[in-house]
Enzyme design. Structure first.
Site, PDB file in Angstrom:
ATOM      1  CB  SER A 144       1.094   2.361  -2.529  1.00 42.61           C
ATOM      2  OG  SER A 144       1.736   2.600  -3.768  1.00 42.61           O
ATOM      3  CE1 TYR A 157       1.949  -3.088  -3.338  1.00 38.46           C
ATOM      4  CE2 TYR A 157       1.805  -1.162  -4.758  1.00 38.46           C
ATOM      5  CZ  TYR A 157       2.248  -1.758  -3.595  1.00 38.46           C
ATOM      6  OH  TYR A 157       2.978  -1.029  -2.683  1.00 38.46           O
ATOM      7  CE  LYS A 161       0.364  -1.445  -0.463  1.00 36.43           C
ATOM      8  NZ  LYS A 161       0.687  -1.607   0.976  1.00 36.43           N
TER       9      LYS A 161
END
Ligand code: NAP
Length: 253
Positions: A144, A157, A161
């Site tokens: 991401s 998150y 990533k």
């Protein structure tokens, strides 16, 4: 002649969003595809769409946090189609995280890490066993833009990533001499259930997000899928250890 003619591909989290569109695009280019997901209904629907369009697909239910299921998924792909050319490690969650670090539950951190990091780790390890024997193969990990820059209110998150990018680059260097390629794709905001679940609850969030993107729109999963096909195919034969950004210009600002 398609970019993936006579090739075999595997896509995790292929029952929805980016994974589904990647599987459909790989099949369109000629690949036989193993569709895997915890979401049985979504995964079976993706496989059926490929079959209805004249392609070859199987669905295997697999939770990427479960080592035995991951190994069985890769084995089923090779048993059914004879080899594994391209593996797309896409399954991931946001954990619906829109909280600051000090307000985030440890349980959410653990769940995000289990799926987004350990899941990619387990899949890569199982896929590499076969690819090393073959002396060829391409792994595409879906990271991401949050794996390249900070993501306020989504720190767990973002950390997960960043870890995917680290796994990708390390493995790329480890296996480069053996003819294997390992790359990451870093999408920006893409219109899939992962994002619409949040923007439907808070429409202002979409407005603010779109305002920050130079192209003034969210990405479409079909646009990410085209990059997956390219990295997965021999067209990207000299590309390894790369983090390919598709974000409408977001990280260029
Ligand atoms: P999505 O539409 O929610 O699809 C993800 C799929 O993965 C779902 O079918 C989901 O099943 C499945 N899944 C969840 N946990 C799993 C597990 N433990 N094992 C196997 N499958 C599992 O999300 P998406 O937006 O396409 O996201 C795909 C990937 O792109 C993720 O890695 C995500 O982090 C990344 N990404 C997305 C965006 C974006 O803006 N959409 C941006 C950058 C990166 P359930 O529906 O049953 O949970």
């Amino acid at each position: 002649m398609g970019l993936m003619d006579k090739k075999v591909a595997l896509v995790t989290g292929a029952g929805s969003g980016i994974g589904r569109e990647s599987a459909l695009a790989l099949a369109r280019e000629g690949a036989s595809v193993c569709i895997s997901d915890v979401n049985v209904q979504g995964g079976e629907a993706t496989a059926q769409t490929i079959i209805d369009n004249g392609g070859k697909a199987i669905f295997i239910k697999c939770d990427v946090t479960n080592k035995d299921e991951v190994e069985a998924m890769v084995k089923a792909t090779v048993d059914t189609f004879g080899k594994l050319d391209a593996a797309v490690n896409n399954a991931g969650i946001s954990g619906s995280q829109v909280t600051r670090v000090h307000d985030t539950d440890d349980a959410i951190f653990d769940q995000i890490m289990a799926i987004n990091v350990k899941g990619v780790w387990l899949c890569m390890r199982a896929e590499l066993q076969y690819m090393i024997e073959q002396g060829a193969g391409s792994i595409v990990n879906i990271a991401s833009v949050a794996g390249l820059i900070g993501a306020p209110k989504a720190a767990a998150y973002s950390a997960s990533k960043h870890a995917v990018v680290g796994l990708t680059k390390s493995a790329a260097v480890e296996y480069a001499k053996m003819g294997l390629r390992v790359n990451a794709i870093c999408p920006g905001y893409t219109e899939t259930p992962m994002v619409t679940e949040i923007t439907e609850v808070d429409p202002r969030m979409k407005e603010l997000t779109v305002r920050a993107i130079p192209m003034k729109r969210l990405g479409q999963p079909t646009e990410i899928a085209e990059a997956v096909v390219w990295l997965g195919s021999d067209a990207a034969s000299f590309v390894t250890g790369h983090e390919l950004v598709l974000d409408g210009g977001l990280t260029a600002t």
